[in-house]
Design a protein around this motif. Sequence first.
Motif, mmCIF file in Angstrom:
data_model
loop_
_atom_site.group_PDB
_atom_site.id
_atom_site.type_symbol
_atom_site.label_atom_id
_atom_site.label_comp_id
_atom_site.label_asym_id
_atom_site.label_seq_id
_atom_site.Cartn_x
_atom_site.Cartn_y
_atom_site.Cartn_z
ATOM 1 N N GLY A 91 51.029 38.526 -41.942
ATOM 2 C CA GLY A 91 51.436 37.190 -41.936
ATOM 3 C C GLY A 91 49.951 36.453 -41.667
ATOM 4 N N MET A 92 49.121 36.737 -40.991
ATOM 5 C CA MET A 92 47.991 36.288 -40.981
ATOM 6 C C MET A 92 46.906 36.538 -41.966
ATOM 7 N N PHE A 114 45.696 38.628 -19.126
ATOM 8 C CA PHE A 114 46.465 39.980 -18.896
ATOM 9 C C PHE A 114 45.775 41.255 -18.828
ATOM 10 N N GLY A 115 44.477 41.355 -19.347
ATOM 11 C CA GLY A 115 43.923 42.509 -19.388
ATOM 12 C C GLY A 115 44.312 43.739 -20.531
ATOM 13 N N HIS A 116 44.986 43.101 -21.577
ATOM 14 C CA HIS A 116 45.381 43.925 -22.630
ATOM 15 C C HIS A 116 45.824 43.089 -23.789
ATOM 16 N N VAL A 117 45.646 43.482 -25.007
ATOM 17 C CA VAL A 117 45.989 42.846 -26.339
ATOM 18 C C VAL A 117 47.198 42.351 -26.080
ATOM 19 N N PHE A 118 47.403 41.229 -27.082
ATOM 20 C CA PHE A 118 48.856 40.597 -26.985
ATOM 21 C C PHE A 118 49.446 41.313 -28.117
ATOM 22 N N LEU A 119 50.531 41.801 -27.602
ATOM 23 C CA LEU A 119 51.327 43.014 -28.446
ATOM 24 C C LEU A 119 52.684 41.882 -28.865
ATOM 25 N N ILE A 120 52.812 42.068 -30.293
ATOM 26 C CA ILE A 120 54.093 41.476 -30.840
ATOM 27 C C ILE A 120 54.465 42.110 -31.978
ATOM 28 N N CYS A 121 55.811 42.414 -32.233
ATOM 29 C CA CYS A 121 56.154 42.758 -33.474
ATOM 30 C C CYS A 121 55.825 41.972 -34.617
ATOM 31 N N ALA A 122 54.673 41.838 -35.173
ATOM 32 C CA ALA A 122 54.184 40.816 -36.143
ATOM 33 C C ALA A 122 55.037 40.861 -37.664
ATOM 34 N N THR A 123 55.606 42.077 -37.813
ATOM 35 C CA THR A 123 56.199 42.368 -39.192
ATOM 36 C C THR A 123 57.187 41.255 -39.439
ATOM 37 N N GLY A 124 56.972 40.663 -40.711
ATOM 38 C CA GLY A 124 57.627 39.255 -41.099
ATOM 39 C C GLY A 124 57.377 38.064 -40.514
ATOM 40 N N LEU A 125 56.372 38.028 -39.594
ATOM 41 C CA LEU A 125 56.076 36.617 -38.845
ATOM 42 C C LEU A 125 54.790 36.102 -39.583
#
Length: 180
Positions: A91-92, A114-125
């Motif tokens: 999607g990006m 937050f000290g960590h990567v932004f985690l999201i299920c990006a599939t389909g977004l």
Amino acid sequence: MTSRVPPGLARLNSAGDQAARTLLREVCAAGPWAAAVAAARPYADAARLYAAADAALAALDDAGLREAMAGHPPIGRPRPGDPASAREQRGMADAPEALRAEVLELTLAYQERFGHVFLICATGLGAEQLRDALRERIGNAPEEERRIARRELGKINRIRLTRLVEGGGEADAEREGARP
């Protein structure tokens, strides 16, 4: 009626312990998760594997969750040479430069907070949906964000496990000439 075990599940069931953990760490980078899922083999069907994977995810402590999240590249910057990463962040790929820059700025701010990567299920977004999720979640309390990240990790793990079970690993896709 005998149910057929999917090829990837058969491969996971028959693999040696180290090989199984290696396969599973391609799904989720957390060593304790991979060890727990590997230890519960053999699986009669995918549903039992998914249940074990969900239980192992729920059992991860903060260190295990950090290890799992560290295995994911930032949104908008898929890991070079990693077809799964590129596929999940498709999607990006065609986002306008201004939107890509905004997502990068937001992901850096998120990581700082937050000290960590932004985690999201990006599939389909799409890129706008990813940006909007970043905008929404950056204001969360750390405890709430860990809860959301764990839920998103579960979604990602399920997609990746499904590909593994069905024999749809990267090597299989390359052999078949499929595109990620």
